[in-house]
Design a protein around this motif. Structure first.
Motif, PDB file in Angstrom:
ATOM      1  N   ILE A  17      -8.921  -8.427   3.646  1.00 38.14           N
ATOM      2  CA  ILE A  17      -9.619  -7.126   3.728  1.00 38.14           C
ATOM      3  C   ILE A  17      -9.535  -6.798   2.160  1.00 38.14           C
ATOM      4  CG2 ILE A  17      -9.277  -6.428   6.140  1.00 38.14           C
ATOM      5  CD1 ILE A  17      -6.879  -4.707   4.955  1.00 38.14           C
ATOM      6  N   ARG A  18     -10.415  -5.605   1.925  1.00 41.28           N
ATOM      7  CA  ARG A  18     -10.604  -5.449   0.561  1.00 41.28           C
ATOM      8  C   ARG A  18      -9.675  -4.208   0.258  1.00 41.28           C
ATOM      9  NH1 ARG A  18     -16.262  -5.323  -2.311  1.00 41.28           N
ATOM     10  NH2 ARG A  18     -15.631  -7.383  -2.715  1.00 41.28           N
ATOM     11  N   THR A  19      -8.648  -4.245  -0.660  1.00 42.20           N
ATOM     12  CA  THR A  19      -7.908  -3.173  -1.034  1.00 42.20           C
ATOM     13  C   THR A  19      -7.741  -2.952  -2.419  1.00 42.20           C
ATOM     14  OG1 THR A  19      -5.730  -4.807  -1.352  1.00 42.20           O
ATOM     15  CG2 THR A  19      -6.263  -4.000   0.920  1.00 42.20           C
ATOM     16  N   PHE A  20      -6.639  -2.264  -2.940  1.00 45.81           N
ATOM     17  CA  PHE A  20      -6.574  -1.692  -4.295  1.00 45.81           C
ATOM     18  C   PHE A  20      -6.094  -3.070  -4.786  1.00 45.81           C
ATOM     19  CE2 PHE A  20      -2.628  -0.635  -2.499  1.00 45.81           C
ATOM     20  CZ  PHE A  20      -1.900  -1.509  -3.323  1.00 45.81           C
ATOM     21  N   GLU A  21      -5.444  -4.092  -4.355  1.00 49.97           N
ATOM     22  CA  GLU A  21      -4.713  -5.161  -5.246  1.00 49.97           C
ATOM     23  C   GLU A  21      -5.726  -6.174  -5.696  1.00 49.97           C
ATOM     24  OE1 GLU A  21      -1.104  -6.056  -5.833  1.00 49.97           O
ATOM     25  OE2 GLU A  21      -2.696  -6.958  -7.201  1.00 49.97           O
ATOM     26  N   ARG A  22      -6.031  -6.433  -6.909  1.00 53.04           N
ATOM     27  CA  ARG A  22      -6.739  -7.441  -7.215  1.00 53.04           C
ATOM     28  C   ARG A  22      -6.217  -8.684  -7.766  1.00 53.04           C
ATOM     29  NH1 ARG A  22     -12.201  -5.807  -7.960  1.00 53.04           N
ATOM     30  NH2 ARG A  22     -12.642  -4.419  -6.333  1.00 53.04           N
ATOM     31  N   ALA A  23      -4.685  -9.020  -7.714  1.00 51.36           N
ATOM     32  CA  ALA A  23      -4.174 -10.180  -7.943  1.00 51.36           C
ATOM     33  C   ALA A  23      -4.666 -11.413  -7.041  1.00 51.36           C
ATOM     34  CB  ALA A  23      -2.603  -9.952  -7.815  1.00 51.36           C
ATOM     35  N   THR A  24      -4.928 -10.849  -5.762  1.00 50.37           N
ATOM     36  CA  THR A  24      -5.635 -11.741  -4.838  1.00 50.37           C
ATOM     37  C   THR A  24      -7.049 -11.277  -4.351  1.00 50.37           C
ATOM     38  OG1 THR A  24      -4.445 -10.653  -3.087  1.00 50.37           O
ATOM     39  CG2 THR A  24      -3.402 -12.232  -3.770  1.00 50.37           C
ATOM     40  N   ARG A  25      -7.867 -12.273  -4.024  1.00 54.86           N
ATOM     41  CA  ARG A  25      -9.275 -11.560  -4.042  1.00 54.86           C
ATOM     42  C   ARG A  25      -9.309 -10.562  -2.967  1.00 54.86           C
ATOM     43  NH1 ARG A  25     -14.091 -16.203  -2.991  1.00 54.86           N
ATOM     44  NH2 ARG A  25     -15.492 -14.638  -2.290  1.00 54.86           N
ATOM     45  N   ASN A  26      -8.563 -10.896  -1.928  1.00 52.45           N
ATOM     46  CA  ASN A  26      -8.564  -9.741  -0.847  1.00 52.45           C
ATOM     47  C   ASN A  26      -6.987 -10.142  -0.354  1.00 52.45           C
ATOM     48  OD1 ASN A  26     -11.622  -9.554  -0.079  1.00 52.45           O
ATOM     49  ND2 ASN A  26     -11.579 -11.755  -0.182  1.00 52.45           N
ATOM     50  N   THR A  27      -6.667  -9.008   0.782  1.00 51.48           N
ATOM     51  CA  THR A  27      -5.437  -8.904   1.167  1.00 51.48           C
ATOM     52  C   THR A  27      -5.297  -9.496   2.446  1.00 51.48           C
ATOM     53  OG1 THR A  27      -4.963  -6.893  -0.165  1.00 51.48           O
ATOM     54  CG2 THR A  27      -3.584  -7.443   1.629  1.00 51.48           C
ATOM     55  N   ASP A  47       1.329  -7.605   3.195  1.00 47.84           N
ATOM     56  CA  ASP A  47       0.454  -8.302   2.343  1.00 47.84           C
ATOM     57  C   ASP A  47       1.322  -9.811   1.965  1.00 47.84           C
ATOM     58  OD1 ASP A  47      -1.035  -9.415   0.269  1.00 47.84           O
ATOM     59  OD2 ASP A  47      -0.565  -8.148  -1.108  1.00 47.84           O
ATOM     60  N   ALA A  48       0.794 -10.752   3.074  1.00 48.88           N
ATOM     61  CA  ALA A  48       1.609 -12.010   3.124  1.00 48.88           C
ATOM     62  C   ALA A  48       1.309 -12.749   1.761  1.00 48.88           C
ATOM     63  CB  ALA A  48       1.012 -12.577   4.331  1.00 48.88           C
ATOM     64  N   SER A  49       0.254 -12.573   1.146  1.00 51.93           N
ATOM     65  CA  SER A  49      -0.159 -13.706   0.056  1.00 51.93           C
ATOM     66  C   SER A  49       0.765 -13.223  -1.210  1.00 51.93           C
ATOM     67  CB  SER A  49      -1.317 -13.514  -0.206  1.00 51.93           C
ATOM     68  OG  SER A  49      -1.899 -12.360  -0.510  1.00 51.93           O
ATOM     69  N   ILE A  50       1.216 -11.952  -1.287  1.00 50.79           N
ATOM     70  CA  ILE A  50       1.879 -11.367  -2.466  1.00 50.79           C
ATOM     71  C   ILE A  50       3.299 -12.017  -2.751  1.00 50.79           C
ATOM     72  CG2 ILE A  50       3.223  -9.303  -1.993  1.00 50.79           C
ATOM     73  CD1 ILE A  50       0.223  -9.544  -4.431  1.00 50.79           C
ATOM     74  N   ILE A  51       4.017 -12.525  -1.542  1.00 48.76           N
ATOM     75  CA  ILE A  51       5.299 -12.860  -1.541  1.00 48.76           C
ATOM     76  C   ILE A  51       5.295 -14.283  -2.711  1.00 48.76           C
ATOM     77  CG2 ILE A  51       7.215 -13.958  -0.408  1.00 48.76           C
ATOM     78  CD1 ILE A  51       6.247 -12.453   2.267  1.00 48.76           C
ATOM     79  N   ALA A  52       4.560 -15.245  -2.393  1.00 52.67           N
ATOM     80  CA  ALA A  52       4.300 -16.555  -3.186  1.00 52.67           C
ATOM     81  C   ALA A  52       4.119 -16.283  -4.579  1.00 52.67           C
ATOM     82  CB  ALA A  52       3.540 -17.332  -2.521  1.00 52.67           C
ATOM     83  N   LEU A  53       3.018 -15.128  -4.851  1.00 46.68           N
ATOM     84  CA  LEU A  53       2.753 -14.804  -5.947  1.00 46.68           C
ATOM     85  C   LEU A  53       3.668 -14.279  -6.914  1.00 46.68           C
ATOM     86  CD1 LEU A  53       0.280 -15.262  -7.769  1.00 46.68           C
ATOM     87  CD2 LEU A  53      -0.828 -13.149  -6.875  1.00 46.68           C
ATOM     88  N   ALA A  54       4.445 -13.280  -6.201  1.00 45.56           N
ATOM     89  CA  ALA A  54       5.579 -12.516  -7.006  1.00 45.56           C
ATOM     90  C   ALA A  54       6.733 -13.626  -7.320  1.00 45.56           C
ATOM     91  CB  ALA A  54       5.940 -11.444  -6.090  1.00 45.56           C
ATOM     92  N   LYS A  55       6.923 -14.519  -6.351  1.00 47.98           N
ATOM     93  CA  LYS A  55       7.787 -15.547  -6.763  1.00 47.98           C
ATOM     94  C   LYS A  55       7.493 -16.461  -8.125  1.00 47.98           C
ATOM     95  CE  LYS A  55      10.431 -17.113  -3.406  1.00 47.98           C
ATOM     96  NZ  LYS A  55      11.029 -17.816  -2.313  1.00 47.98           N
ATOM     97  N   ARG A  56       6.337 -16.723  -8.041  1.00 45.76           N
ATOM     98  CA  ARG A  56       5.850 -17.586  -9.121  1.00 45.76           C
ATOM     99  C   ARG A  56       5.764 -16.777 -10.270  1.00 45.76           C
ATOM    100  NH1 ARG A  56      -0.132 -18.812  -9.186  1.00 45.76           N
ATOM    101  NH2 ARG A  56       0.031 -19.075  -7.078  1.00 45.76           N
TER     102      ARG A  56
END
Lengths: 275, 275, 275, 275
Positions: free
Chosen positions: A176-186, D188-197
């Protein structure tokens, strides 16, 4: 959480999950289904090569779009019917059923001649005329959640398809679209279990479009299977650097080959299997 | 902020704002246009009564939908062509041009026979087949911003219409979806000036759908005009309690009558006028 | 909308808005208060020059932070007590009361010796120890809404201050964080009227931090006044290009001078006044 | 993704993940750490019972807050120092190190006398005075991501702690605030790997606060481990119906006992282990 207007697709206490079949594949059963292929059908060679490789390594369905929803009108919009033919050819050559995007009601008969499963993209998840048209034919519909789609709206869009006559809906969480832009979506891991509990419909995860980054496809795909996803759909391209769309998220053949046994191990850890 | 793919509709330094005409009405000129009418066309009496009242008090365009995008399939979906006829009749009776929703490409010719301006709803703002169909005819298109639509995507959706042949696009800010649920959506006051700076297209504000609450229509309508909106569109219903959709946000005749002179005063404070 | 736990600050039907005084200034009365000054106190010359200019053109309160909340530890964090002294000196030289940020409970007595109004930043809007400390002293507190702060949470944070003994809270809408990144934050125009209806507390708008762009300060400031804001707070810097923080959003003296009469005209259009 | 100002904590290519020790427990090593206990310390019996049970079933750290950040001032705010004593007693009785919330700089010495790991809550993740105070002592800090905290801001808040002298930061993903309200937050499942990287810091997942619903704790906990989380923290209460805060998300003893072997199986599927 209670979705009052979910009538045809509501899951009552004690109801088993719904199983939806597409050719030889069953969504919502014991096996986690792996769907793979190019984001867009670009050439005969690209599509065939991808289909052969993913089939060999464990995919059970081929993806590939002939119609692309693109924010800008000045970019590649897909090959149209020519792309549908190439996808069908690759599917037949490998024995894989196929899933592809349909963007407007009048294309439903055309797309239905070539594909086994219709895909409704995130931008069309409340295109009600399209949903109704898909409800008027029997093939399964993979319904992506909208970028700002609540769980309730998503399930009610499935209900629109069912209300028009076709209960064979497969949900697809694609971020989904959230404020976080480090990933394309959340990627919303928790919605998978909740969608299944309320509707019993199978849920596919699309980590490629959720993250927009090939490095994040693996952790999110594994997370999705652990969270109960019934299928995983990933973009795979023979030469990602040359992809005409979403190049950053396409797995290479090597990436895909490495991913499959990991997915299988996590599937088995939660009482299912992939291979 | 730079929208690289905005080519046909980009505003270059020194370009004046674009003016778009719909019958006797001009969007983007000195006058702020007031659009009013029922959310949905429900009956002949309701539509005519609303049209006559809003015309008398200062509205210059009539709104009213015959096709409603509803999350649930089990609710009122609009009167269809019958609604278009009622809207046209009310428009003719009052001399007001009309704007109404179109939801699918195949309805474009039909809706175009009755209405002066097409409205594309928030859920269809990236329905590219619809945008292309609207680009193939000459009447103006009021393009709502999607619930999760970025400024860039919104302008590029306008570009899709222009790229298909019709540059007569009017943008409509109707609130975006955020975490805040005390209001139905969050009206984004700052985007009006930015959209106009980048594209020169006129911008309409829809405080009714933005807030979902009739008490908040007035402050948001005034804010929009102060921020540079070229038009304001509000839901007005003879008997809001009986409205078949969005009852909570409809202004009564009394509310509307009180609002108009306030809008005019703010318009004049920023060098424009409404009446 | 109903905030059950809002007890001390709830506005009952028929209650007038609350007026809060800070020296010669009244928030919540007929006059819209203009607060201006540098984002951060940087030097004696910068602060004095800004104070003199904004005072002459119509500001009634001076802003300037000596403690800055910065995402990174490797950037300018403010001058600390030295900044408080410079702000106080500039306030005394111009007769303007001042508002400045306080970031931690132990700084409350120190900041209170120099400033007339405490400012709680968006990142501290649920720093409950700080809110309690500010509730234990009598000076007014300008409480910014958090980046993800719901209306309910915001009002309850004000309630925390009141529950600790100080009901003199001024709310400040400074934009919320959404998916839209064309602006720094999304200014929520509709929340102003709603916050006032539920609590009766005065509401300040901060278009500088809401938009992050000096070109958008004017339209959003005008929108805020039209929507019922009781005060507008803007960043003004003698030389924005040299500002140590938030340079892109600071108005030049020329920008500020052009803004004031426009604000006054809109204020008068809604039955209030600025000058 | 590149966080320019991440200097002390940036992970360079080839750097191994950072391991952080808290008593007998290592975060970021082969073992996935299970942290469990009550959301809030309420009574001696409740805390001891929970500690004993979770210890027996596989938890390696005890959680329990004596200071609660609550939106409303009219609800239970925690037992304060008395709660710290009870938590310490339960930790000693079971041999489990403990983690507990600290809300303000002046409480750092006090909390540090009782707890092994400090927890900074989502609402304080940019409380820079608190971060600096925690940087001035050596115990590990578990830093939750803010409700609207970007990955960049979260890592820079860790950098604030490191810049003040303490590099022992453990990140905690606890869900972000989005438009979706079917769950309390969106994990936010995807942020875990990104934060660690990007940082190499260990990442804990808190599925209890992320989902707000005990039925969703299991799927999200499993997803987190599959996605690479180094620890999982869950609320467990002897009698959830009597919990003084967040009752809906607390696992019963039975729930917890069922969860542990599943977590272990997923951990082993990704090359780690829990038990």
């Amino acid at each position: 959480v209670d979705v009052k207007d979910l009538k045809l697709l509501a899951r009552k206490p004690g109801d088993p999950p719904r199983e939806i079949k597409a050719g030889p594949v069953t969504f919502g059963g014991e096996s986690v289904v792996l769907i793979a292929g190019p984001c867009a059908v670009e050439t005969r060679e690209q599509t065939l090569a991808a289909a052969r490789f993913v089939r060999e390594k464990g995919a059970r369905m081929l993806r590939g779009d002939a119609y692309k929803a693109r924010s800008s009108p000045h970019t590649f919009q897909g090959l149209g019917e020519e792309g549908l033919k190439l996808l069908q050819e690759a599917g037949r050559a490998t024995g894989l059923p196929s899933v592809t995007e349909v963007m407007t009601p009048e294309d439903v008969p055309l797309v239905g001649r070539y594909a086994d499963v219709f895909k409704v993209g995130a931008r069309n998840f409340q295109n009600f005329a399209l949903l109704r048209a898909l409800g008027g034919q029997p093939k399964p519909v993979l319904l992506k959640r909208g970028l700002a789609g609540t769980l309730e709206e998503w399930l009610l869009s499935a209900e629109h398809i069912a209300a028009a006559g076709n209960p064979n809906v497969i949900l697809c969480e694609r971020g989904i679209r959230t404020f976080e832009r480090a990933t394309r979506n959340t990627f919303d891991a928790s919605i998978i279990a909740l969608a299944k509990r309320l509707s019993g419909l199978p849920v596919v995860a699309d980590p490629s479009h959720a993250t927009g980054s090939k490095e994040l496809v693996e952790p999110v795909a594994l997370a999705a299977v652990a969270a109960g996803a019934d299928a995983v759909m990933v973009d795979v391209h023979p030469e990602p650097a040359k992809a005409l769309c979403d190049a950053a998220q396409a797995l290479t053949f090597q990436d895909f080959e490495a991913l499959v046994p990991k997915l299988d191990r996590v599937a088995r850890a939660v009482g299912r299997k992939l291979l």
